[in-house]
Scaffold this active site. Structure first.
Site, PDB file in Angstrom:
ATOM      1  N   HIS A 126       0.799  -1.227   0.000  1.00 42.89           N
ATOM      2  CA  HIS A 126       0.000   0.000   0.000  1.00 42.89           C
ATOM      3  C   HIS A 126       0.836   1.283   0.000  1.00 42.89           C
ATOM      4  O   HIS A 126       0.321   2.353   0.345  1.00 42.89           O
ATOM      5  CB  HIS A 126      -0.955   0.040   1.211  1.00 42.89           C
ATOM      6  CG  HIS A 126      -2.117  -0.893   1.099  1.00 42.89           C
ATOM      7  ND1 HIS A 126      -2.004  -2.235   1.330  1.00 42.89           N
ATOM      8  CD2 HIS A 126      -3.425  -0.678   0.787  1.00 42.89           C
ATOM      9  CE1 HIS A 126      -3.188  -2.811   1.184  1.00 42.89           C
ATOM     10  NE2 HIS A 126      -4.068  -1.897   0.835  1.00 42.89           N
ATOM     11  N   GLY A 177      -0.771  -2.773  -5.719  1.00 43.78           N
ATOM     12  CA  GLY A 177      -1.811  -3.795  -5.582  1.00 43.78           C
ATOM     13  C   GLY A 177      -3.167  -3.217  -5.260  1.00 43.78           C
ATOM     14  O   GLY A 177      -4.196  -3.839  -5.500  1.00 43.78           O
ATOM     15  N   HIS A 178      -3.193  -2.004  -4.685  1.00 45.89           N
ATOM     16  CA  HIS A 178      -4.453  -1.307  -4.395  1.00 45.89           C
ATOM     17  C   HIS A 178      -4.442   0.019  -5.137  1.00 45.89           C
ATOM     18  O   HIS A 178      -3.700   0.939  -4.799  1.00 45.89           O
ATOM     19  CB  HIS A 178      -4.609  -1.070  -2.897  1.00 45.89           C
ATOM     20  CG  HIS A 178      -5.994  -0.642  -2.489  1.00 45.89           C
ATOM     21  ND1 HIS A 178      -6.719   0.327  -3.156  1.00 45.89           N
ATOM     22  CD2 HIS A 178      -6.800  -1.078  -1.477  1.00 45.89           C
ATOM     23  CE1 HIS A 178      -7.897   0.484  -2.575  1.00 45.89           C
ATOM     24  NE2 HIS A 178      -7.981  -0.350  -1.559  1.00 45.89           N
ATOM     25  N   HIS A 250     -11.320  -7.353  -5.516  1.00 45.27           N
ATOM     26  CA  HIS A 250     -11.614  -6.432  -4.423  1.00 45.27           C
ATOM     27  C   HIS A 250     -12.410  -5.261  -4.985  1.00 45.27           C
ATOM     28  O   HIS A 250     -11.962  -4.554  -5.887  1.00 45.27           O
ATOM     29  CB  HIS A 250     -10.293  -5.970  -3.809  1.00 45.27           C
ATOM     30  CG  HIS A 250     -10.423  -5.165  -2.566  1.00 45.27           C
ATOM     31  ND1 HIS A 250     -10.636  -3.804  -2.580  1.00 45.27           N
ATOM     32  CD2 HIS A 250     -10.360  -5.519  -1.250  1.00 45.27           C
ATOM     33  CE1 HIS A 250     -10.689  -3.351  -1.344  1.00 45.27           C
ATOM     34  NE2 HIS A 250     -10.520  -4.367  -0.509  1.00 45.27           N
ATOM     35  N   GLU A 302     -13.131  -9.207   0.438  1.00 50.72           N
ATOM     36  CA  GLU A 302     -13.911  -7.981   0.216  1.00 50.72           C
ATOM     37  C   GLU A 302     -14.178  -7.770  -1.271  1.00 50.72           C
ATOM     38  O   GLU A 302     -13.966  -6.679  -1.806  1.00 50.72           O
ATOM     39  CB  GLU A 302     -13.165  -6.774   0.799  1.00 50.72           C
ATOM     40  CG  GLU A 302     -12.845  -6.907   2.279  1.00 50.72           C
ATOM     41  CD  GLU A 302     -12.081  -5.708   2.832  1.00 50.72           C
ATOM     42  OE1 GLU A 302     -11.384  -5.037   2.059  1.00 50.72           O
ATOM     43  OE2 GLU A 302     -12.184  -5.443   4.042  1.00 50.72           O
ATOM     44  N   GLU A 318     -18.859  -2.978   1.375  1.00 48.02           N
ATOM     45  CA  GLU A 318     -18.083  -2.006   2.138  1.00 48.02           C
ATOM     46  C   GLU A 318     -18.498  -0.578   1.785  1.00 48.02           C
ATOM     47  O   GLU A 318     -18.727  -0.258   0.612  1.00 48.02           O
ATOM     48  CB  GLU A 318     -16.589  -2.208   1.852  1.00 48.02           C
ATOM     49  CG  GLU A 318     -15.679  -1.292   2.628  1.00 48.02           C
ATOM     50  CD  GLU A 318     -14.219  -1.481   2.253  1.00 48.02           C
ATOM     51  OE1 GLU A 318     -13.420  -0.563   2.560  1.00 48.02           O
ATOM     52  OE2 GLU A 318     -13.874  -2.526   1.665  1.00 48.02           O
ATOM     53  N   CYS A 320     -16.747   2.061   1.574  1.00 47.57           N
ATOM     54  CA  CYS A 320     -15.809   2.643   0.611  1.00 47.57           C
ATOM     55  C   CYS A 320     -16.136   2.221  -0.817  1.00 47.57           C
ATOM     56  O   CYS A 320     -15.867   2.977  -1.757  1.00 47.57           O
ATOM     57  CB  CYS A 320     -14.383   2.236   0.946  1.00 47.57           C
ATOM     58  SG  CYS A 320     -13.649   3.106   2.345  1.00 47.57           S
ATOM     59  N   CYS A 398     -10.652   2.915   7.107  1.00 46.94           N
ATOM     60  CA  CYS A 398     -10.691   3.565   5.792  1.00 46.94           C
ATOM     61  C   CYS A 398     -12.024   4.237   5.521  1.00 46.94           C
ATOM     62  O   CYS A 398     -12.087   5.273   4.853  1.00 46.94           O
ATOM     63  CB  CYS A 398     -10.380   2.556   4.696  1.00 46.94           C
ATOM     64  SG  CYS A 398     -11.418   1.075   4.717  1.00 46.94           S
ATOM     65  N   CYS A 399     -13.127   3.678   6.028  1.00 45.32           N
ATOM     66  CA  CYS A 399     -14.455   4.170   5.673  1.00 45.32           C
ATOM     67  C   CYS A 399     -14.844   5.497   6.328  1.00 45.32           C
ATOM     68  O   CYS A 399     -15.378   6.380   5.646  1.00 45.32           O
ATOM     69  CB  CYS A 399     -15.510   3.111   5.978  1.00 45.32           C
ATOM     70  SG  CYS A 399     -15.323   1.580   5.028  1.00 45.32           S
TER      71      CYS A 399
END
Length: 633
Positions: A126, A177-178, A250, A302, A318, A320, A398-399
């Site tokens: 990340h 990766g994200h 994801h 997720e 989620e 997000c 994160c949300c």
């Protein structure tokens, strides 16, 4: 374009975010919320800067929580100047400047916990994801205050990344990766006009999915259990982006990627990316999206699973992910004016996003199921973050700041302008000013949306102006009416791809009235969604409704609705700060059950009153059961 919301639905939520949520989240980031999971996010920067001793605490992406909080706070300053808040942000920015490495690198986890692992874990490290959120925050703060310190810090970081990553033979051929930095670099390009930032974003998107994938060579690839759910498709890296026709992996990663593809399509005029996005959009919204605008049905990883796999009680959805869907929808509207994008943006906003935060702005859902049984949830569901009540904070937080940054920037989502054409995508009372070929037009909108479908728009201009005003006809509306200065328009002649396009020479005080009649409507799902067989959901305007135990008693799945029962929509000031409540009649099993587990069928049912509230507002009174889908008798 300047948009000022002044309505009774969204503006109070924006104000609450500014005055309650942002200060609350600042305390959470500083570990000052009693009973909440610790964050340590600000402390991590102090340790990185060498101003405190200690060890890193939190998720590997903990820096992004601070970044999103700054972004939310920065947006709030545009309409609600706050010197004390600005001073707090400046102090954090100064701290980040001291924590930044000489080469421009800025990441607390890899500076403190694992410095030898810098740029060695793109699968789950990340690093670029955190960099992206920091860049977005820096751009937002610069736009709001014109202060350059944070922007300069992040330009140094972006320049460093550009020096070591990219298509050149002497650079790392990688991507995160994200997905996230792809979005941020486009914003940085628009702010600085530095082409290299846009080119780097394009590189990260174009490189994704090339085979063989470098991700497979990393030790962390495949997740802890090395199972199929964390394969390349989890990272949307299973094929080049233009060859991806189904939404995989994801869900947050996916919609962030698609949003960045849309940004690049706009920047470069890339029709091949647009065609890929159309296919992906159609797949998500026709086969893998909940009625609430939630996406990502499976808790493990997720992620998306297979078409029509939309379980209710184990729905992950989620917060997000719904926010990401809103971001994607708005970008698609910038590409092409089509109501299918505006409809989904509205659905996600009013349902899948708002459910993620309590009415007081200080408690949150990470996961947003469509059916809840608190008594069994603890035993039945092996999913992290699953809560039957909103909580004050998360270890993986994160949300909460993501909701905050969306709400404080919500005014940006109501309109788009293309030359002399102004399109209204969402409806709320507002006063908005546009420049049309050097002439100023102000639209004053009055409405009680989403509780009522009547919308009045009065145009003000100093001189007659040729322009096209386009208004989205919501897909839930069966019999829309529009008048201009009292004259009823023939919609068949002016509606194109779901937008009523009204072109004329506008005069001062011209009046447009939109009437979108709201009725209680029963919605059924495709029979391939097995969990919903024989069930319906209630919808009123853009709002999806649900049953709660506090109104209807326990065992909500025992309730059925006769096909001929009618529901009355009534605005109630005394319920959940003022909402439209749906009231009708249903049936339940008779009271003759004793302790037996099974018995021969008896047809007797008893009539019971039924009350439904908007899904987004559930869980704000007493803990208990909840259900969106109801059996139809």
């Amino acid at each position: 374009m300047q948009v000022k919301l002044n309505d009774q639905f969204w503006q109070p939520k924006v104000q609450q975010t500014v005055h309650e949520t942002i200060p609350y989240q600042w305390k959470a980031l500083n570990d000052e919320i009693e009973g909440a999971e610790p964050s340590h996010a600000i402390e991590n920067f102090r340790i990185t800067a060498g101003e405190k001793t200690g060890t890193f605490y939190g998720m590997v992406f903990q820096d992004s929580d601070v970044a999103k909080w700054i972004e939310a706070a920065a947006y709030s300053l545009r309409q609600f100047p706050n010197p004390q808040l600005e001073e707090a942000i400046d102090a954090v920015i100064d701290l980040m400047g001291r924590a930044q490495q000489p080469d421009g690198y800025l990441n607390t986890y890899y500076s403190v916990a694992e410095p030898e692992q810098r740029w060695k874990d793109f699968t789950f490290g990340h690093e670029l994801y955190c960099a992206g959120h920091l860049i977005e925050a820096a751009v937002a703060y610069y736009e709001s205050t014109r202060k350059r310190d944070f922007l300069d810090i992040m330009c140094r970081y972006a320049d460093y990344i550009d020096r070591i990553m990219g298509p050149d033979s002497d650079k790392m051929h990688v991507y995160c990766g994200h997905e996230e930095i792809e979005l941020a670099l486009v914003k940085l390009y628009r702010t600085t006009n530095e082409q290299r930032y846009l080119n780097l974003s394009q590189y990260f998107v174009e490189e994704r999915g090339k085979q063989p994938s470098f991700l497979k060579e990393e030790p962390g690839f495949g997740g802890p259990a090395k199972d199929r759910w964390f394969d390349l498709d989890y990272h949307q890296a299973h094929a080049p982006v233009r060859e991806q026709e189904t939404a995989e992996g994801h869900s947050v990663r996916a919609v962030y990627l698609y949003a960045s593809m849309a940004d690049l399509a706009i920047a470069y005029g890339d029709t091949t990316l647009i065609e890929a996005l159309r296919k992906l959009w159609e797949h998500i919204t026709s086969k893998r999206m909940y009625i609430t605008g939630g996406i990502g049905s499976q808790g493990h990883a997720e992620r998306f699973t297979i078409d029509y796999d939309l379980p209710n009680d184990t729905a992950y959805t989620e917060t997000c992910a719904s926010i990401g869907l809103v971001m994607l929808a708005f970008r698609m509207l910038q590409i092409e004016q089509d109501s299918r994008y505006g409809d989904v943006m509205e659905r996600a906003l009013y349902n899948g996003v708002l459910s993620g935060m309590s009415l007081d702005g200080t408690h949150y859902f990470y996961v947003n199921p469509l059916e809840v049984h608190p008594a069994v949830a603890h035993y039945r569901y092996d999913m992290k973050h699953v809560k039957t009540e909103r909580v004050p904070w998360f270890g993986c937080a994160c949300c909460p700041p993501n909701i905050a940054r969306l709400l404080t920037s919500l005014d940006k989502y109501f309109f788009t302008q293309n030359g002399a054409e102004i399109a209204m995508h969402l409806y709320a009372s507002n006063e908005s000013t546009f420049d049309v070929e050097g002439r100023q037009i102000t639209l004053r909108t009055e409405t009680h949306y989403p509780w009522d479908g009547k919308i009045q728009v009065v145009l003000q201009t100093d001189e007659p102006t040729e322009s096209t005003l386009s208004f989205r006809i919501p897909s839930w509306c069966r019999h829309p009416h529009i008048t201009v200065n009292g004259e009823l328009l023939e919609l068949d002649a002016i509606v194109k791809r779901g937008y009523a396009q009204i072109s004329k020479r506008w005069m001062n005080n011209d009046e447009i009235k939109l009437y979108f009649p709201m009725v209680v409507e029963r919605i059924e799902s495709n029979p391939k969604v097995h969990e919903n067989a024989g069930k319906i959901a209630l919808q009123y305007g853009p709002l999806v409704y649900c049953l709660e135990e506090v109104d209807n008693g326990s065992d909500l799945t025992d309730i059925s609705l006769p096909v001929d029962s009618e529901f009355i929509a009534e605005y109630r000031e005394d319920v959940l700060d003022g909402i439209v409540v749906l009231s009708g009649g249903g049936q339940r099993s008779d009271l003759s059950w004793k302790d037996e587990l099974y018995r021969p069928v008896k047809r007797e049912k008893m009539s019971v009153p039924i009350s439904a509230v908007p899904y987004a507002f559930w869980g704000n009174r007493k803990p208990g059961e909840m259900a969106v889908w109801i059996r139809e008798k």
